[in-house]
Motif scaffolding. Structure first.
Motif, PDB file in Angstrom:
ATOM      1  N   SER A 106       0.859  -1.189   0.000  1.00 21.41           N
ATOM      2  CA  SER A 106       0.000   0.000   0.000  1.00 21.41           C
ATOM      3  C   SER A 106       0.888   1.230   0.000  1.00 21.41           C
ATOM      4  CB  SER A 106      -0.917   0.000   1.230  1.00 21.41           C
ATOM      5  OG  SER A 106      -0.167   0.044   2.431  1.00 21.41           O
ATOM      6  N   ARG A 107       0.282   2.374  -0.264  1.00 24.65           N
ATOM      7  CA  ARG A 107       1.066   3.613  -0.252  1.00 24.65           C
ATOM      8  C   ARG A 107       0.217   4.751   0.264  1.00 24.65           C
ATOM      9  NH1 ARG A 107       3.209   4.800  -6.062  1.00 24.65           N
ATOM     10  NH2 ARG A 107       3.895   6.760  -5.113  1.00 24.65           N
ATOM     11  N   ASP A 108       0.908   5.708   0.844  1.00 26.42           N
ATOM     12  CA  ASP A 108       0.288   6.941   1.322  1.00 26.42           C
ATOM     13  C   ASP A 108       1.041   8.079   0.668  1.00 26.42           C
ATOM     14  OD1 ASP A 108      -0.553   9.192   2.682  1.00 26.42           O
ATOM     15  OD2 ASP A 108      -0.576   8.225   4.632  1.00 26.42           O
ATOM     16  N   ASN A 109       0.469   8.651  -0.376  1.00 24.15           N
ATOM     17  CA  ASN A 109       1.176   9.690  -1.120  1.00 24.15           C
ATOM     18  C   ASN A 109       1.312  10.976  -0.322  1.00 24.15           C
ATOM     19  OD1 ASN A 109       1.750   8.122  -3.315  1.00 24.15           O
ATOM     20  ND2 ASN A 109       0.128   8.941  -4.615  1.00 24.15           N
ATOM     21  N   ALA A 110       0.435  11.190   0.643  1.00 25.05           N
ATOM     22  CA  ALA A 110       0.571  12.376   1.499  1.00 25.05           C
ATOM     23  C   ALA A 110       1.854  12.291   2.325  1.00 25.05           C
ATOM     24  CB  ALA A 110      -0.638  12.511   2.407  1.00 25.05           C
ATOM     25  N   LYS A 111       2.278  11.060   2.628  1.00 27.53           N
ATOM     26  CA  LYS A 111       3.502  10.853   3.398  1.00 27.53           C
ATOM     27  C   LYS A 111       4.651  10.375   2.521  1.00 27.53           C
ATOM     28  CE  LYS A 111       1.061   9.635   7.661  1.00 27.53           C
ATOM     29  NZ  LYS A 111       0.873   8.611   8.723  1.00 27.53           N
ATOM     30  N   ASN A 112       4.386  10.222   1.213  1.00 27.69           N
ATOM     31  CA  ASN A 112       5.412   9.715   0.290  1.00 27.69           C
ATOM     32  C   ASN A 112       6.022   8.416   0.799  1.00 27.69           C
ATOM     33  OD1 ASN A 112       5.151  11.734  -1.629  1.00 27.69           O
ATOM     34  ND2 ASN A 112       6.638  13.055  -0.618  1.00 27.69           N
ATOM     35  N   THR A 113       5.170   7.531   1.234  1.00 24.13           N
ATOM     36  CA  THR A 113       5.620   6.288   1.836  1.00 24.13           C
ATOM     37  C   THR A 113       4.866   5.097   1.256  1.00 24.13           C
ATOM     38  OG1 THR A 113       6.181   7.408   3.904  1.00 24.13           O
ATOM     39  CG2 THR A 113       5.900   5.023   4.012  1.00 24.13           C
ATOM     40  N   VAL A 114       5.609   4.027   1.027  1.00 23.58           N
ATOM     41  CA  VAL A 114       5.013   2.764   0.608  1.00 23.58           C
ATOM     42  C   VAL A 114       5.254   1.745   1.717  1.00 23.58           C
ATOM     43  CG1 VAL A 114       7.086   2.015  -0.643  1.00 23.58           C
ATOM     44  CG2 VAL A 114       4.855   1.049  -1.247  1.00 23.58           C
ATOM     45  N   TYR A 115       4.271   0.879   1.904  1.00 19.03           N
ATOM     46  CA  TYR A 115       4.334  -0.109   2.968  1.00 19.03           C
ATOM     47  C   TYR A 115       4.240  -1.521   2.388  1.00 19.03           C
ATOM     48  CZ  TYR A 115       2.962   4.028   5.622  1.00 19.03           C
ATOM     49  OH  TYR A 115       2.894   5.290   6.151  1.00 19.03           O
ATOM     50  N   LEU A 116       4.821  -2.452   3.110  1.00 24.44           N
ATOM     51  CA  LEU A 116       4.646  -3.864   2.784  1.00 24.44           C
ATOM     52  C   LEU A 116       4.255  -4.576   4.072  1.00 24.44           C
ATOM     53  CD1 LEU A 116       4.848  -5.975   0.495  1.00 24.44           C
ATOM     54  CD2 LEU A 116       7.148  -6.513   1.381  1.00 24.44           C
ATOM     55  N   GLN A 117       2.989  -4.937   4.156  1.00 26.53           N
ATOM     56  CA  GLN A 117       2.503  -5.699   5.296  1.00 26.53           C
ATOM     57  C   GLN A 117       2.722  -7.176   5.002  1.00 26.53           C
ATOM     58  OE1 GLN A 117       1.152  -4.664   8.315  1.00 26.53           O
ATOM     59  NE2 GLN A 117       1.262  -6.844   8.848  1.00 26.53           N
ATOM     60  N   MET A 118       3.482  -7.828   5.855  1.00 27.14           N
ATOM     61  CA  MET A 118       3.829  -9.229   5.642  1.00 27.14           C
ATOM     62  C   MET A 118       3.233 -10.066   6.767  1.00 27.14           C
ATOM     63  SD  MET A 118       7.790  -8.825   4.396  1.00 27.14           S
ATOM     64  CE  MET A 118       8.362  -8.220   5.983  1.00 27.14           C
ATOM     65  N   ASN A 119       2.358 -10.963   6.422  1.00 26.95           N
ATOM     66  CA  ASN A 119       1.717 -11.852   7.384  1.00 26.95           C
ATOM     67  C   ASN A 119       2.101 -13.303   7.110  1.00 26.95           C
ATOM     68  OD1 ASN A 119       0.331  -9.608   8.459  1.00 26.95           O
ATOM     69  ND2 ASN A 119      -1.373  -9.897   7.026  1.00 26.95           N
ATOM     70  N   SER A 120       1.867 -14.142   8.090  1.00 26.04           N
ATOM     71  CA  SER A 120       2.161 -15.582   7.956  1.00 26.04           C
ATOM     72  C   SER A 120       3.576 -15.798   7.425  1.00 26.04           C
ATOM     73  CB  SER A 120       1.141 -16.239   7.023  1.00 26.04           C
ATOM     74  OG  SER A 120      -0.178 -16.058   7.506  1.00 26.04           O
ATOM     75  N   LEU A 121       4.513 -15.133   8.022  1.00 22.99           N
ATOM     76  CA  LEU A 121       5.892 -15.190   7.546  1.00 22.99           C
ATOM     77  C   LEU A 121       6.477 -16.587   7.684  1.00 22.99           C
ATOM     78  CD1 LEU A 121       7.077 -11.751   8.841  1.00 22.99           C
ATOM     79  CD2 LEU A 121       7.258 -12.530   6.478  1.00 22.99           C
ATOM     80  N   LYS A 122       7.329 -16.921   6.724  1.00 24.23           N
ATOM     81  CA  LYS A 122       7.985 -18.217   6.669  1.00 24.23           C
ATOM     82  C   LYS A 122       9.495 -18.020   6.691  1.00 24.23           C
ATOM     83  CE  LYS A 122       4.341 -19.820   3.515  1.00 24.23           C
ATOM     84  NZ  LYS A 122       4.065 -20.401   2.175  1.00 24.23           N
ATOM     85  N   PRO A 123      10.233 -19.017   7.124  1.00 24.11           N
ATOM     86  CA  PRO A 123      11.705 -18.879   7.092  1.00 24.11           C
ATOM     87  C   PRO A 123      12.233 -18.538   5.699  1.00 24.11           C
ATOM     88  CG  PRO A 123      11.088 -20.734   8.458  1.00 24.11           C
ATOM     89  CD  PRO A 123       9.821 -20.246   7.818  1.00 24.11           C
ATOM     90  N   GLU A 124      11.573 -19.024   4.671  1.00 26.61           N
ATOM     91  CA  GLU A 124      12.032 -18.722   3.301  1.00 26.61           C
ATOM     92  C   GLU A 124      11.780 -17.279   2.889  1.00 26.61           C
ATOM     93  OE1 GLU A 124      10.068 -21.258   4.276  1.00 26.61           O
ATOM     94  OE2 GLU A 124       8.510 -21.691   2.779  1.00 26.61           O
ATOM     95  N   ASP A 125      11.096 -16.505   3.727  1.00 29.93           N
ATOM     96  CA  ASP A 125      10.941 -15.078   3.471  1.00 29.93           C
ATOM     97  C   ASP A 125      12.153 -14.284   3.953  1.00 29.93           C
ATOM     98  OD1 ASP A 125       7.498 -15.433   4.381  1.00 29.93           O
ATOM     99  OD2 ASP A 125       8.299 -15.207   2.344  1.00 29.93           O
ATOM    100  N   THR A 126      13.064 -14.950   4.620  1.00 25.89           N
ATOM    101  CA  THR A 126      14.277 -14.291   5.099  1.00 25.89           C
ATOM    102  C   THR A 126      15.074 -13.741   3.928  1.00 25.89           C
ATOM    103  OG1 THR A 126      14.433 -15.663   7.078  1.00 25.89           O
ATOM    104  CG2 THR A 126      16.467 -14.638   6.280  1.00 25.89           C
TER     105      THR A 126
END
Length: 122
Positions: free
Chosen positions: A71-91
């Motif tokens: 997602s992104r918030d252009n008012a803050k010039n910021t992009v986010y990555l919400q990561m759920n159900s993380l796995k060791p292979e996401d390292t």
């Protein structure tokens, strides 16, 4: 010129959640598509997710679809990555990227951040 600074990476247990942030700066940064790539030790950098400049279009790698949300918030010039159900292979080191249009972000972004380390323990 667009500058990108990531934050939020840390050690997390498998099954947990984490949100990465990337602050974009530069006169035209809000007109760029933004995205995330990652690189695990000994592996090539791979695309993770991307979002268009207005947030209307998103793209995900098959390996993260349904678990990660960009997602992104252009008012803050910021992009986010919400990561759920993380796995060791996401390292990996997660890199923020910018380009336009969004298809460029998924393949050959023009700008890169320095990266933030995400470690998922089993």
């Amino acid at each position: 010129q667009v500058q990108l600074v990531e934050s939020g990476g840390r050690l997390v247990q498998a099954g947990g959640s984490l949100r990465l942030s990337c602050a974009a700066s530069g006169r035209t940064s809000s007109t760029y598509g933004l995205g995330w790539f990652r690189q695990a030790p000994g592996k090539e950098r791979e695309f993770v997710a991307a979002i268009s400049w207005n947030g209307d279009t998103t793209r995900y790698a098959d390996s993260v679809r349904g678990r990660f949300t960009i997602s992104r918030d252009n008012a803050k010039n910021t992009v986010y990555l919400q990561m759920n159900s993380l796995k060791p292979e996401d390292t990996a080191v997660y890199y923020c990227a910018a380009g336009r249009p969004i298809v460029v972000v998924t393949t050959t972004p023009r700008y890169w951040g320095q990266g933030t380390q995400v470690t998922v323990s089993s």
